[in-house]
Write an enzyme that holds these catalytic residues in place. Sequence first.
Site, PDB file in Angstrom:
ATOM      1  N   ARG A  25       0.828  -1.208   0.000  1.00 60.60           N
ATOM      2  CA  ARG A  25       0.000   0.000   0.000  1.00 60.60           C
ATOM      3  C   ARG A  25       0.862   1.258   0.000  1.00 60.60           C
ATOM      4  O   ARG A  25       0.546   2.245  -0.669  1.00 60.60           O
ATOM      5  CB  ARG A  25      -0.937  -0.019   1.210  1.00 60.60           C
ATOM      6  N   GLY A  92      -1.198 -10.877  -5.756  1.00 62.40           N
ATOM      7  CA  GLY A  92      -2.601 -10.576  -5.994  1.00 62.40           C
ATOM      8  C   GLY A  92      -2.954  -9.156  -5.601  1.00 62.40           C
ATOM      9  O   GLY A  92      -3.695  -8.462  -6.304  1.00 62.40           O
ATOM     10  N   SER A 165     -11.279  -8.982  -0.292  1.00 67.17           N
ATOM     11  CA  SER A 165     -11.177  -7.582   0.130  1.00 67.17           C
ATOM     12  C   SER A 165     -10.287  -6.761  -0.793  1.00 67.17           C
ATOM     13  O   SER A 165     -10.373  -5.530  -0.818  1.00 67.17           O
ATOM     14  CB  SER A 165     -10.632  -7.503   1.557  1.00 67.17           C
ATOM     15  N   ASP A 310      -5.114 -15.923   5.194  1.00 65.54           N
ATOM     16  CA  ASP A 310      -3.794 -16.506   4.959  1.00 65.54           C
ATOM     17  C   ASP A 310      -3.376 -17.471   6.062  1.00 65.54           C
ATOM     18  O   ASP A 310      -2.359 -18.159   5.924  1.00 65.54           O
ATOM     19  CB  ASP A 310      -2.743 -15.398   4.829  1.00 65.54           C
ATOM     20  N   ARG A 341      -5.838 -22.970  -0.601  1.00 67.29           N
ATOM     21  CA  ARG A 341      -4.953 -23.327   0.509  1.00 67.29           C
ATOM     22  C   ARG A 341      -5.575 -24.338   1.457  1.00 67.29           C
ATOM     23  O   ARG A 341      -4.851 -25.052   2.158  1.00 67.29           O
ATOM     24  CB  ARG A 341      -4.522 -22.069   1.259  1.00 67.29           C
ATOM     25  N   ARG A 382       2.955 -19.811   1.672  1.00 65.73           N
ATOM     26  CA  ARG A 382       2.375 -20.155   2.972  1.00 65.73           C
ATOM     27  C   ARG A 382       2.266 -21.669   3.179  1.00 65.73           C
ATOM     28  O   ARG A 382       2.329 -22.141   4.313  1.00 65.73           O
ATOM     29  CB  ARG A 382       1.028 -19.459   3.143  1.00 65.73           C
TER      30      ARG A 382
END
Length: 430
Positions: A25, A92, A165, A310, A341, A382
């Site tokens: 960001r 992403g 989101s 996540d 995942r 992850r």
Amino acid sequence: MKFIVEPSSLKGEARIPGSKSNTTRAVVFATLADGASTIRNPLPSADCLSTVEVYKGFGAEVIELSDEKWVIKGVGGDLKVPENVLYTGNSGTTTYIAIGTAGLIDGYTVITGDFQIRRRLAEPLLKALRDLGAEAFSTRGNGCVPVVIRGPIKGGKTSLPGVNSQWLTSLLINAPLAKGDTEIEVEDLKERPYIEMTLGWLDRRGIKYEREGFERFYLKGNQEYKSFDEAIPADWESACFPLVGAAITDSDITLYGLDINDYQGDKVIVEILKRMGADIEVIDDGKGGIRVRGGKTLHGIEIDCGDIPDAPPILAVLGTQAKGRTVLKNISASRLKETDRVATITQELKKMGARIEDRGEELIIEESELKGTKINGHHDHRIVMATAIAGLVAKGVTIIDHAEYTRISFPNFYEVMSSLGAKIEKVKEV
């Protein structure tokens, strides 16, 4: 590259690197601002460096890119039409925010990513941009990148499903630069802490908006971003791995750099571990460190993963070491990441002997005795890191493929875990 992991306990102290979500960001806001912005404690991960390269394509000028700080000169309202296709790598967040930024430009932008990103849906965001006055379409007609966007968006009304989101974050960041006002309706928003993080950035930039909970957002148009100097907080998503590793082994570690008052949703790992019976201490809101003393008996609980998409891979590993049953609920958003995942961690932990069942809406994990085996990391950072933590308690040797993917979010994962005493070896071939 592969990790070879053997059973081990963790001792000592380590500093967690900066937040990937916040660094991404920061690069975007620095580009959209007029003047030079300083980003301190940035995360030099592959995803964040992809963001830098993409936003250079929009006209950002990199003045400094050191370990301590990044200095980026923004373009204000003078975004340029990229000279080439913008490649977002495996990120992403970068992909979706860049799609929104492309919607501000009077010209065509082409955006694509790696093989995993090219499978992730962008159509709801493309539709929203069309609602706001842009051209936006997928080159393959499947709603995924590569995509072509031509702006500028003018403002107006649109709606988004809330399962991802990142689509909403893209509009929240970019729509204030449209000429007109924008109204966004969101259905059943997941991952709310990420939106709170985005709104925190908007608040600090002085952006005018109103909202009705997480269902409706109103953004004033024709606003401007100003340059800034901010430090990036440490990454709670990364911290989850050594914290869980310490809790499930006979360990004693302290992690530094974390702030329990940060927006990041994964800070809930502290409460999750406490509820399960772990000995975890937050010292001075994290300023004095987060300490975990392992060796305690853990108990299975139900965990709502709606705000921490996540976390299911590492929480599944945690569940295998807890008495009784651990249930991960609200896991749909976790299926929309680099991999599904839920499915991939189920597949890999079953190889290790885990009693784990994917029931679609829930992931059920029973206490299990894990054994070392060969693991497919699925090119997913992850999954690689979660199974590496599982290797700390598995009998025998665990070999994990695609270990190089830790660079996506936790580039010094190997160094941090090794410094804490994990028996983990990094090799090119076995």
